[in-house]
Motif scaffolding. Structure first.
Motif, short mmCIF file in Angstrom:
data_model
loop_
_atom_site.label_atom_id
_atom_site.label_comp_id
_atom_site.label_asym_id
_atom_site.label_seq_id
_atom_site.Cartn_x
_atom_site.Cartn_y
_atom_site.Cartn_z
N SER A 2 0.82 -1.20 0.00
CA SER A 2 0.00 0.00 0.00
C SER A 2 0.85 1.25 0.00
N ASP A 3 2.09 1.17 0.46
CA ASP A 3 2.97 2.32 0.55
C ASP A 3 3.35 2.80 -0.85
N LYS A 4 3.10 4.10 -1.14
CA LYS A 4 3.41 4.63 -2.47
C LYS A 4 4.89 4.55 -2.79
N ARG A 5 5.71 4.54 -1.76
CA ARG A 5 7.15 4.45 -2.00
C ARG A 5 7.50 3.13 -2.67
N ALA A 6 6.69 2.12 -2.45
CA ALA A 6 6.98 0.80 -3.00
C ALA A 6 7.02 0.81 -4.52
N ASP A 7 6.14 1.58 -5.15
CA ASP A 7 6.12 1.62 -6.61
C ASP A 7 7.39 2.24 -7.16
N ARG A 8 7.87 3.30 -6.50
CA ARG A 8 9.11 3.95 -6.97
C ARG A 8 10.30 3.01 -6.81
N ILE A 9 10.34 2.29 -5.70
CA ILE A 9 11.44 1.36 -5.47
C ILE A 9 11.38 0.22 -6.49
N ALA A 10 10.19 -0.29 -6.75
CA ALA A 10 10.04 -1.38 -7.71
C ALA A 10 10.53 -0.96 -9.09
N ASP A 11 10.20 0.26 -9.50
CA ASP A 11 10.67 0.76 -10.80
C ASP A 11 12.19 0.89 -10.84
N PHE A 12 12.77 1.33 -9.71
CA PHE A 12 14.22 1.53 -9.65
C PHE A 12 14.99 0.22 -9.78
N ILE A 13 14.50 -0.84 -9.14
CA ILE A 13 15.25 -2.11 -9.12
C ILE A 13 14.89 -3.03 -10.28
#
Length: 319
Positions: free
Chosen positions: A2-13
């Motif tokens: 649910s954390d929006k930060r998760a999407d940014r991290i997923a895109d980065f890795i």
């Protein structure tokens, strides 16, 4: 997640992840100097952010006490495994993290199956176990050095040409079993270039305080560079799965490798999304009774609940 930060991290890795079923050739598919267009001066702040995320989600992981995490960390000599662990895990509670380094197997370990010594170091629920070198040594060093395989006391009929394919399947099944039982497995390969390894070896020789880290055996292993690159490529191709993916982290720039490792581990914890346990209505009533009792013990002139007083204090507006 649910954390929006998760999407940014997923895109980065995502560029670092080995797609399951893909055929990997390291020198073609992954650049050890890749840095995603990032500059070093921005790295320190990003690493702090990653470490803070890890601390937040590790606390939840421990409190929930349902899942565990296994981080397998592989690299050639001077790849930066120790430094990655030290920097990435700098902000977490050491009680919830266990680091195991796997050296040459002992006589006791050789008297068991090849996964036995790794199984003994698995985490408990709520813990993170880091394998500094891991069960993948059994399809890397052992493959490059057949004499090591002969010391494993295997029955003769096992020593067939398909032994590596069998071990890939066995490892995949073992990791699937762990995942099915609530233990997430994530795997990082620190991808170092041959020239950067040469430079780091020379630094270990030139600086007296680094001499202890250098071994002539490291240079002997360097002569087998191409064999190791082939073994790594085969391993990544055969064992990056949906339930236990491999990430190839560019390791020539230590600062970037540490950011990537922090992001990968944070992504794993955020994917679990552990939650603090709900104590239930009856337990909350008991807490309120205890709270009132403690408030009555406050010294004269002191707030009954100092934490609540600080929390509820109006914030000053900035001019």
């Amino acid at each position: 997640m649910s954390d929006k930060r998760a999407d940014r991290i997923a895109d980065f890795i995502e560029p670092l992840r080995v797609p399951p079923g893909s055929k990997v050739r390291l020198e073609r598919d992954f650049d050890p100097r890749y840095k995603a267009g990032m500059k070093k001066r921005d790295g320190a702040e990003l690493l702090r952010t990653g470490v803070a995320l890890l601390a937040e989600y590790q606390e939840r992981l421990a409190a929930q006490d349902t899942y565990g995490v296994v981080l397998a960390l592989q690299a050639l000599d001077a790849g930066g495994k120790d430094g990655t662990i030290r920097h990435v895990m700098s902000g977490v509670n050491p009680q919830g993290v266990r680091v195991s380094s796997f050296k040459v197997p002992s006589s006791e370990e050789l008297d068991h199956d090849y996964l036995w010594r790794y199984a003994r170091r698995l985490p408990a629920r709520g813990e993170i176990a880091i394998f500094n070198r891991s069960h993948y040594e059994e399809v890397l060093v052992v493959r490059v050095h057949p004499e090591v395989l002969l010391r494993q006391k295997l029955p003769e009929h096992v020593l067939r040409p398909d032994i590596w394919d069998r071990r890939y399947r066995e490892i995949n099944r073992w990791e699937h079993y762990l995942t099915d039982n609530g233990f997430k497995v994530v795997k990082i390969f620190l991808n170092l270039s041959k020239e950067e390894q040469r430079t780091r070896f020379l630094k270990r020789i030139d600086l007296p305080e680094k001499n202890w880290k250098f071994s002539a055996a490291d240079v002997r292993e360097r002569r087998r560079w191409d064999e190791y690159q082939h073994a790594f490529s085969e391993m990544l191709s055969a064992t990056s799965t949906k339930w236990a993916p491999w990430y190839v982290v560019p390791a020539d720039r230590k600062w970037f490798a540490r950011i990537c490792a922090a992001a990968i581990l944070a992504h794993t914890l955020m994917d679990i999304d552990p939650q603090f346990p709900d104590v239930g209505e009856e337990a909350r009533k008991d807490l309120l009774v205890t709270k009132r009792s403690l408030e009555r013990e406050a010294p004269a002139g002191a707030p009954a609940d100092p934490y609540a007083a600080r929390r509820d204090r109006p914030k000053k507006k900035r001019g």
